[in-house]
Enzyme design. Sequence first.
Site, PDB file in Angstrom:
ATOM      1  N   TYR A  60       0.858  -1.191   0.000  1.00 15.71           N
ATOM      2  CA  TYR A  60       0.000   0.000   0.000  1.00 15.71           C
ATOM      3  C   TYR A  60       0.894   1.240   0.000  1.00 15.71           C
ATOM      4  O   TYR A  60       1.448   1.628   1.018  1.00 15.71           O
ATOM      5  CB  TYR A  60      -0.922   0.023   1.215  1.00 15.71           C
ATOM      6  CG  TYR A  60      -1.877  -1.152   1.320  1.00 15.71           C
ATOM      7  CD1 TYR A  60      -2.185  -1.948   0.219  1.00 15.71           C
ATOM      8  CD2 TYR A  60      -2.486  -1.473   2.533  1.00 15.71           C
ATOM      9  CE1 TYR A  60      -3.051  -3.033   0.327  1.00 15.71           C
ATOM     10  CE2 TYR A  60      -3.351  -2.548   2.645  1.00 15.71           C
ATOM     11  CZ  TYR A  60      -3.632  -3.323   1.548  1.00 15.71           C
ATOM     12  OH  TYR A  60      -4.492  -4.394   1.648  1.00 15.71           O
ATOM     13  N   SER A 206     -13.168  -5.590   1.883  1.00 14.64           N
ATOM     14  CA  SER A 206     -14.163  -5.009   0.980  1.00 14.64           C
ATOM     15  C   SER A 206     -15.577  -5.499   1.285  1.00 14.64           C
ATOM     16  O   SER A 206     -16.316  -5.896   0.368  1.00 14.64           O
ATOM     17  CB  SER A 206     -13.813  -5.295  -0.488  1.00 14.64           C
ATOM     18  OG  SER A 206     -12.603  -4.676  -0.838  1.00 14.64           O
ATOM     19  N   PRO A 207     -15.991  -5.483   2.566  1.00 13.01           N
ATOM     20  CA  PRO A 207     -17.335  -5.971   2.900  1.00 13.01           C
ATOM     21  C   PRO A 207     -18.439  -5.055   2.375  1.00 13.01           C
ATOM     22  O   PRO A 207     -19.609  -5.424   2.383  1.00 13.01           O
ATOM     23  CB  PRO A 207     -17.326  -5.999   4.434  1.00 13.01           C
ATOM     24  CG  PRO A 207     -16.349  -4.934   4.820  1.00 13.01           C
ATOM     25  CD  PRO A 207     -15.280  -4.983   3.769  1.00 13.01           C
ATOM     26  N   GLY A 211     -17.226   0.113  -1.677  1.00  9.25           N
ATOM     27  CA  GLY A 211     -17.990   1.357  -1.550  1.00  9.25           C
ATOM     28  C   GLY A 211     -19.309   1.354  -2.293  1.00  9.25           C
ATOM     29  O   GLY A 211     -20.177   2.186  -2.027  1.00  9.25           O
ATOM     30  N   SER A 214     -22.449   1.105  -0.309  1.00 14.82           N
ATOM     31  CA  SER A 214     -22.731   2.298   0.488  1.00 14.82           C
ATOM     32  C   SER A 214     -23.462   3.351  -0.322  1.00 14.82           C
ATOM     33  O   SER A 214     -24.416   3.970   0.146  1.00 14.82           O
ATOM     34  CB  SER A 214     -21.427   2.924   1.014  1.00 14.82           C
ATOM     35  OG  SER A 214     -20.669   2.001   1.734  1.00 14.82           O
ATOM     36  N   GLY A 216     -23.948   3.114  -4.137  1.00  7.66           N
ATOM     37  CA  GLY A 216     -24.426   2.779  -5.469  1.00  7.66           C
ATOM     38  C   GLY A 216     -23.649   3.544  -6.529  1.00  7.66           C
ATOM     39  O   GLY A 216     -22.450   3.808  -6.386  1.00  7.66           O
TER      40      GLY A 216
END
Length: 343
Positions: A60, A206-207, A211, A214, A216
Amino acid sequence: MARVGRMKLGSEGFEVSMQGLGCMGMSAFYGPPKPEPDMIALIHHAVQSGVTFLDTSDVYGPHTNELLLGKALKGGVRKKVELATKFGISYPEGKWEIRGDPAYVRDACEGSLKRLGIDCIDLYYQHRIDTRVPIEVTIGELKKLVEEGKIKYIGLSEASASTIRRAHAVHPITAVQLEWSLWSRDVEEEIVPTCRELGIGIVAYSPLGRGFLSLGTKLLENLAQDDFRQTLPRFQPENLEQNKIIFARVNELAAKKRCTPSQLALSWVHHQGKDVCPIPGTTKLENFNQNIGALSVKLTPEEMAELESLAALDAVKGDRYADDGLSTWKDSETPPLSSWKAA
């Protein structure tokens, strides 16, 4: 705000917060790096709220996210957190390279310890599996690092069921990190049952569908040009028409439950079992607070069934990754140990 509770991750005695914090987007892949003071403040707020399981990786940045966490952990914060980082992916000359050879494992660990400013990593994952190196060889080196006190627990990410079994036979695997959400459910067939059979904890990255679950399609309106989500097949026009229907249904059910779509999607992951710890990432304080609110959302069996029917395996259109090399290492197998000739 109620503090986040605790859970056992795996069967080796490792205890973490019931929800973690993915730190990748603070430094990499999701647009430009975010302001360091703001991110350190967010990490400190998370720890004060009881979210003490922090997730990073040496890729990262590369390296900048570990350096950020190193700064955030100063002044006694280190004692309050469970820190997970990863090795195995490098990006020399703009091309992904996956490595799991012993010399690389050791060098990567030393580098992470130095950047993080710590003397022991709580949970050290192999980020992707090197298909050229028998998993027994990689885990053998990690086992030495455990014996030397440089890491406490060993994890795998995106490994196949047979690779998990072979690794676990060399040294107990504490956790497997995998993508698991309402729109990434392929792991339920073989990987999750394997982990449960072996007593391995499950960490869901990535649950919130990167994004999408959250916001759309609104998510796509504000993505930076260098946000890697721009390349993801699920966000391309030919797949988006179908995928936004799923978000609309999640949104409807969330409205009935008087919670946000994020909270509903996260709650679904929490309801998968007491051995599952989701690690949603965020760079915004309000989103963090919303995410921990998911722990208060209770779902009935009927609501779980409704969510699962609208997000069946064949309902989501598009692969998880673009064909940029990383997808090649999903659920990877490695050669047999008998094939290995040490350099």
